[in-house]
Structures are given as C-alpha cells and as structure tokens.
Design a protein around this motif. Structure first.
Motif, PDB file in Angstrom:
ATOM      1  N   ASP A  21    -104.629  53.117  36.971  1.00 47.19           N
ATOM      2  CA  ASP A  21    -103.457  53.971  37.160  1.00 47.19           C
ATOM      3  C   ASP A  21    -102.751  54.209  35.827  1.00 47.19           C
ATOM      4  OD1 ASP A  21    -103.328  54.672  39.835  1.00 47.19           O
ATOM      5  OD2 ASP A  21    -101.918  53.090  40.409  1.00 47.19           O
ATOM      6  N   SER A  22    -102.063  55.314  35.740  1.00 43.97           N
ATOM      7  CA  SER A  22    -101.131  55.557  34.634  1.00 43.97           C
ATOM      8  C   SER A  22     -99.736  55.415  35.223  1.00 43.97           C
ATOM      9  CB  SER A  22    -101.339  56.942  34.030  1.00 43.97           C
ATOM     10  OG  SER A  22    -101.137  57.932  35.012  1.00 43.97           O
ATOM     11  N   ILE A  23     -98.940  54.519  34.646  1.00 41.92           N
ATOM     12  CA  ILE A  23     -97.643  54.204  35.228  1.00 41.92           C
ATOM     13  C   ILE A  23     -96.551  54.195  34.168  1.00 41.92           C
ATOM     14  CG2 ILE A  23     -98.575  52.932  37.199  1.00 41.92           C
ATOM     15  CD1 ILE A  23     -97.970  50.325  35.694  1.00 41.92           C
ATOM     16  N   GLY A  43    -107.407  48.407  33.130  1.00 39.29           N
ATOM     17  CA  GLY A  43    -107.440  49.793  32.699  1.00 39.29           C
ATOM     18  C   GLY A  43    -106.163  50.571  32.915  1.00 39.29           C
ATOM     19  N   LEU A  44    -105.040  49.890  33.006  1.00 40.23           N
ATOM     20  CA  LEU A  44    -103.772  50.604  33.189  1.00 40.23           C
ATOM     21  C   LEU A  44    -103.370  51.317  31.896  1.00 40.23           C
ATOM     22  CD1 LEU A  44    -101.615  47.931  35.073  1.00 40.23           C
ATOM     23  CD2 LEU A  44    -102.915  49.839  36.060  1.00 40.23           C
ATOM     24  N   THR A  45    -102.761  52.473  32.062  1.00 40.26           N
ATOM     25  CA  THR A  45    -102.063  53.128  30.961  1.00 40.26           C
ATOM     26  C   THR A  45    -100.593  53.041  31.318  1.00 40.26           C
ATOM     27  OG1 THR A  45    -103.909  54.626  30.554  1.00 40.26           O
ATOM     28  CG2 THR A  45    -101.755  55.274  29.675  1.00 40.26           C
ATOM     29  N   ALA A  93     -97.684  60.683  34.358  1.00 40.84           N
ATOM     30  CA  ALA A  93     -98.139  59.427  34.937  1.00 40.84           C
ATOM     31  C   ALA A  93     -98.210  59.578  36.447  1.00 40.84           C
ATOM     32  CB  ALA A  93     -97.182  58.300  34.564  1.00 40.84           C
ATOM     33  N   SER A  94     -99.074  58.798  37.063  1.00 43.05           N
ATOM     34  CA  SER A  94     -99.193  58.893  38.515  1.00 43.05           C
ATOM     35  C   SER A  94     -97.966  58.317  39.223  1.00 43.05           C
ATOM     36  CB  SER A  94    -100.466  58.199  39.004  1.00 43.05           C
ATOM     37  OG  SER A  94    -100.494  56.847  38.605  1.00 43.05           O
ATOM     38  N   LYS A  95     -97.397  57.244  38.655  1.00 45.56           N
ATOM     39  CA  LYS A  95     -96.255  56.600  39.315  1.00 45.56           C
ATOM     40  C   LYS A  95     -95.258  56.112  38.273  1.00 45.56           C
ATOM     41  CE  LYS A  95     -99.365  54.761  42.827  1.00 45.56           C
ATOM     42  NZ  LYS A  95    -100.677  54.327  42.383  1.00 45.56           N
TER      43      LYS A  95
END
Length: 174
Positions: A21-23, A43-45, A93-95
């Motif tokens: 996820d990108s957060i 693998g978070l951004t 970002a997704s969230k």
C-alpha cells in the motif's frame, strides 16, 4: 492520555493496511502506535511528518519512507511549517490515517498548530481514502484551525467511550 484506547484504535487502523500500500500517516500518538502494528507489512510506501513513525517503518527495508519536511517540533517529534508545504503535490496515496486535536461544532477536524493543520489538509487532498483515527476524548475539545470535515472520511475509527450525542451527530452528517 488515553493510551489503551489509542492502541485499540491503532490496531484496527493497521488492519486496513495491506502489503505494498501507499499510505500517508500524520504524527499523532495514535498513528505512532499504529506504526508499531505495521512492522510486518512489506513494500509500503509511506509519507509522514512523524519522525518516530518514519524510523519505525523504515526499519523494514522493504518499505520506502518519505518525510514531508519542515521545521522540527521537538515536543511532537514532527515536521511542519512552510518548508514542508507542497511536498505532497503530485502524490496520490491509497489511504491517509489522521488524527486531530479536537472537533468544531460543525464536525470539522481541528489542530492546535496552524502549520500542522495546513499539512493535514494536503494529506487529505493527496489520499484516495481518508481514515480518521480519533479517540473519544477529542470530541470534547476544539483546536485553532480546521483541516478536514467529517464528510471527507471514508471511515472514522474511535473507541466505545464516545458520547451518544457525538455519535448521533456523526451519523446524521452522513
């Protein structure tokens, strides 16, 4: 303050984050606890103004962590101010997971720091989905600057101590 409630909220918020996820994470205490529950995600951004949050998530070398920049606020281990303005421009970002100092009577989330409120506005704008992580004590307070409305939320996570009056107002707002 309200450490156990914040940890409970933080665990539920972390459950919403998936690998890769990108957060966006603010520098709140609740999000600090949330970062502890994200250590196994890969693998978070992550975009954050929280220095301690950044350190926790950067320990997992599969994650990419970007600090927003700004002036160091030692009392909150955060960065804010004009040097960080625009850092999130072009970011999607997704969230986003954000907390607040308090609520306005018209259900706007508020912060006590003007620069922090401005950065949180940018965080809201940069996220596809905004999740507010707010312990029930925040509904009894206000801040000095609004940064979002309850209607900006895809979800609001709080604890079971929220007063019925506040819960009803949130539900009535949609």
């Amino acid at each position: 303050i309200n450490q156990e409630r914040k940890r409970w909220i933080a665990k539920r918020a972390a459950d919403l984050v998936e690998n890769y996820d990108s957060i966006i994470l603010d520098a709140s205490t609740t999000v600090f606890y949330m970062a502890q529950y994200l250590k196994d995600r890969r693998g978070l951004t992550v975009f954050t103004n929280g220095i301690e949050v950044a350190f926790q998530l950067a320990e997992n070398r599969s994650n990419k962590v970007a600090l927003t920049g700004g002036m160091l606020r030692i009392e909150t281990s955060s960065l804010s101010g004009q040097f960080g303005n625009g850092m999130l421009g072009g970011i999607r970002a997704s969230k986003a997971f954000l907390s607040c100092t308090g609520w306005s009577p018209t259900l706007e989330l508020m912060d006590d720091d003007l620069f922090e409120a401005q950065l949180k506005k940018e965080m809201v704008d940069a996220a596809e989905s905004v999740i507010f992580v707010v312990d029930s004590s925040k509904f009894e307070k206000q801040g000095v600057a609004a940064f979002a409305s309850a209607s900006d939320a895809a979800m609001l996570l709080t604890d079971d101590q929220i007063r019925p009056f506040h819960l009803s107002a949130l539900r009535n707002s949609g």
